[in-house]
Design a protein around this motif. Structure first.
Motif, short mmCIF file in Angstrom:
data_model
loop_
_atom_site.label_atom_id
_atom_site.label_comp_id
_atom_site.label_asym_id
_atom_site.label_seq_id
_atom_site.Cartn_x
_atom_site.Cartn_y
_atom_site.Cartn_z
N ALA A 1 -8.48 -7.50 4.06
CA ALA A 1 -7.70 -8.08 2.98
C ALA A 1 -8.61 -8.52 1.83
O ALA A 1 -8.31 -8.29 0.66
CB ALA A 1 -6.89 -9.27 3.50
N ALA A 2 -9.74 -9.15 2.17
CA ALA A 2 -10.68 -9.58 1.14
C ALA A 2 -11.28 -8.37 0.42
O ALA A 2 -11.52 -8.41 -0.80
CB ALA A 2 -11.78 -10.43 1.75
N PHE A 3 -11.53 -7.29 1.15
CA PHE A 3 -12.05 -6.07 0.53
C PHE A 3 -11.06 -5.52 -0.49
O PHE A 3 -11.43 -5.13 -1.60
CB PHE A 3 -12.35 -5.02 1.59
N ALA A 4 -9.77 -5.49 -0.12
CA ALA A 4 -8.75 -4.98 -1.02
C ALA A 4 -8.65 -5.85 -2.28
O ALA A 4 -8.55 -5.33 -3.40
CB ALA A 4 -7.40 -4.91 -0.31
N LEU A 5 -8.69 -7.17 -2.10
CA LEU A 5 -8.69 -8.05 -3.27
C LEU A 5 -9.95 -7.83 -4.10
O LEU A 5 -9.91 -7.90 -5.33
CB LEU A 5 -8.61 -9.51 -2.82
N GLY A 6 -11.07 -7.57 -3.42
CA GLY A 6 -12.32 -7.32 -4.13
C GLY A 6 -12.26 -6.08 -5.01
O GLY A 6 -12.92 -6.02 -6.05
N LEU A 7 -11.47 -5.09 -4.61
CA LEU A 7 -11.30 -3.91 -5.45
C LEU A 7 -10.62 -4.28 -6.76
O LEU A 7 -10.98 -3.78 -7.83
CB LEU A 7 -10.48 -2.84 -4.70
N VAL A 8 -9.63 -5.17 -6.67
CA VAL A 8 -8.97 -5.63 -7.90
C VAL A 8 -9.93 -6.50 -8.71
O VAL A 8 -9.94 -6.46 -9.94
CB VAL A 8 -7.68 -6.40 -7.57
N GLU A 9 -10.75 -7.29 -8.01
CA GLU A 9 -11.76 -8.09 -8.70
C GLU A 9 -12.66 -7.20 -9.55
O GLU A 9 -13.00 -7.56 -10.70
CB GLU A 9 -12.59 -8.87 -7.68
N GLN A 10 -13.08 -6.06 -9.04
CA GLN A 10 -13.92 -5.16 -9.80
C GLN A 10 -13.20 -4.60 -11.02
O GLN A 10 -13.81 -4.38 -12.08
CB GLN A 10 -14.42 -4.01 -8.91
N VAL A 11 -11.89 -4.39 -10.89
CA VAL A 11 -11.10 -3.97 -12.05
C VAL A 11 -11.15 -5.04 -13.13
O VAL A 11 -11.33 -4.76 -14.32
CB VAL A 11 -9.64 -3.70 -11.63
N VAL A 12 -10.99 -6.30 -12.73
CA VAL A 12 -11.04 -7.41 -13.68
C VAL A 12 -12.39 -7.46 -14.39
O VAL A 12 -12.47 -7.61 -15.60
CB VAL A 12 -10.76 -8.75 -12.97
N GLU B 1 -9.75 -14.59 1.39
CA GLU B 1 -8.90 -14.21 0.27
C GLU B 1 -8.99 -15.24 -0.85
O GLU B 1 -9.08 -14.89 -2.04
CB GLU B 1 -7.46 -14.06 0.74
N ALA B 2 -8.96 -16.52 -0.48
CA ALA B 2 -9.05 -17.58 -1.48
C ALA B 2 -10.37 -17.51 -2.24
O ALA B 2 -10.41 -17.73 -3.46
CB ALA B 2 -8.89 -18.95 -0.80
N GLU B 3 -11.45 -17.17 -1.55
CA GLU B 3 -12.76 -17.08 -2.20
C GLU B 3 -12.76 -16.00 -3.28
O GLU B 3 -13.37 -16.16 -4.34
CB GLU B 3 -13.85 -16.81 -1.17
N VAL B 4 -12.09 -14.87 -3.02
CA VAL B 4 -12.04 -13.81 -4.03
C VAL B 4 -11.31 -14.30 -5.27
O VAL B 4 -11.76 -14.09 -6.41
CB VAL B 4 -11.36 -12.55 -3.47
N LEU B 5 -10.17 -14.96 -5.07
CA LEU B 5 -9.42 -15.47 -6.22
C LEU B 5 -10.24 -16.48 -7.00
O LEU B 5 -10.20 -16.52 -8.24
CB LEU B 5 -8.12 -16.09 -5.74
N MET B 6 -11.00 -17.32 -6.29
CA MET B 6 -11.84 -18.29 -6.98
C MET B 6 -12.95 -17.61 -7.78
O MET B 6 -13.27 -18.04 -8.90
CB MET B 6 -12.42 -19.28 -5.98
#
Length: 331
Positions: free
Chosen positions: A130-141, A186-191
């Motif tokens: 789940a964190a990896f998937a959020l991290g993919l969006v993080e890279q988009v940002v 997951e929270a860490e990625v959002l932060m």
């Protein structure tokens, strides 16, 4: 056979099993033949065939018909969730296999869709996936190169509405068995996203999602899971932007408890506790220390952090004095 031709134009006639899968034409008809080759008479798919499909996906790129994209998502999800042990769940090892197929390079739209489909089908999703998937969006940002994941390009270092929708979708499908808490990973990625885009012209919906997701982590954390029959902590309800954030967790808790048990007056916890340890009304010392460690060193808190503190202040009945002091300073 001309191996330089595009996958869509290749002839299927002389292809040998497995070794020639990349030579199948990715037309609707060719996908039917590919499906027959992959699943075979036993209706099963192996890791070797999964590797071949990922290799084929990289060769096809963002081309290929809708039938190809649908088949790829279905086949990878079937392999990860239903063919590998433990059936219906994703083990850490299986999650690592999936991550290894995608890490270290730009992810295709087809691959990202397959990743979401895997998480959606699994009853339990490891935190790391789940964190990896959020991290993919993080890279988009961070890079602004998000066509494959969000469908748009934008200036790097800001969160757009499309980015928020991608983050929300990952958080939706990563929920184990339909309910549960947003994990620390997951929270860490959002932060990280909030910190990296502080001062940027972010879409307002990001602050809303941030407050809801981190609030879920703080108020519905490990050890405070709802009984399955109640699903009070369904994080889809927490993350639903159509629900007023002012209505809060406790009002949702009371409403769902009343529907499940016929309870219509406060307090609800005695009626729904069921020895589950459920207590969506406090931020304990460890959670407060973690949050303060992320926020106290910031020169100025942005809209996401302020929205989170306001949300927790309105919902938590018990808050550590240090965290309460921070809330008072930024109010």
């Amino acid at each position: 056979m001309d191996h330089a031709a595009s996958p869509e134009s290749r002839d299927f006639g002389s292809v040998e099993p497995l070794a020639g899968l990349a030579d199948l034409p990715l037309t609707p008809e060719g996908v039917l033949a590919l499906r027959a080759r992959i699943f075979g008479p036993d209706d099963a798919i192996t890791l070797a065939e999964g590797e071949t499909l990922f290799a084929l996906a990289r060769q096809v790129g963002e081309r290929g018909c809708r039938e190809w994209r649908d088949f790829f998502c279905e086949a990878i999800a079937d392999l990860m969730v239903h063919q590998l042990e433990p059936r219906g769940y994703l083990s850490d090892a299986n999650a690592d296999w999936m991550i290894a197929r995608l890490a270290g390079r730009p992810v295709l739209a087809t691959e990202f869709a397959a990743l979401l489909h895997v998480m959606e089908r699994a009853r339990v999703v490891p935190d790391r996936l789940a964190a990896f998937a959020l991290g993919l969006v993080e890279q988009v940002v961070l890079t602004g190169e998000g066509e494959a994941i969000t469908g748009e390009r934008h200036a790097p270092g800001r969160v757009t509405f499309a980015d928020v929708q991608a983050l929300r979708r990952v958080l939706y499908v990563a929920s184990s068995e339909g309910f549960g808490h947003v994990t620390r990973a997951e929270a860490e990625v959002l932060m990280r996203i909030a910190e990296a885009t502080a001062g940027a012209d972010n879409d307002p919906s990001f602050a809303d999602l941030y407050a809801r997701a981190i609030g879920n982590h703080l108020l519905a954390g490990p050890g405070r899971h709802a009984p399955a029959r109640l699903q009070v902590l369904d994080r889809n309800a927490w993350l639903d932007q159509r629900r007023s954030i002012g209505s809060g967790v406790l009002s949702t808790f009371r409403q769902m408890a009343a529907q499940a048990f016929g309870v219509t007056t406060r307090p609800v916890p005695a009626a729904v506790d069921d020895s589950s340890g459920l207590s969506p009304d406090r931020v304990d010392d460890e959670e407060a220390a973690w949050l303060l460690g992320r926020l106290e060193g910031r020169r100025e808190l942005g809209d996401p952090e302020r929205a989170l503190l306001a949300f927790v202040a309105s919902e938590a009945l018990e808050i550590s004095p240090r965290l309460r002091a921070l809330m008072t300073r930024v109010a």
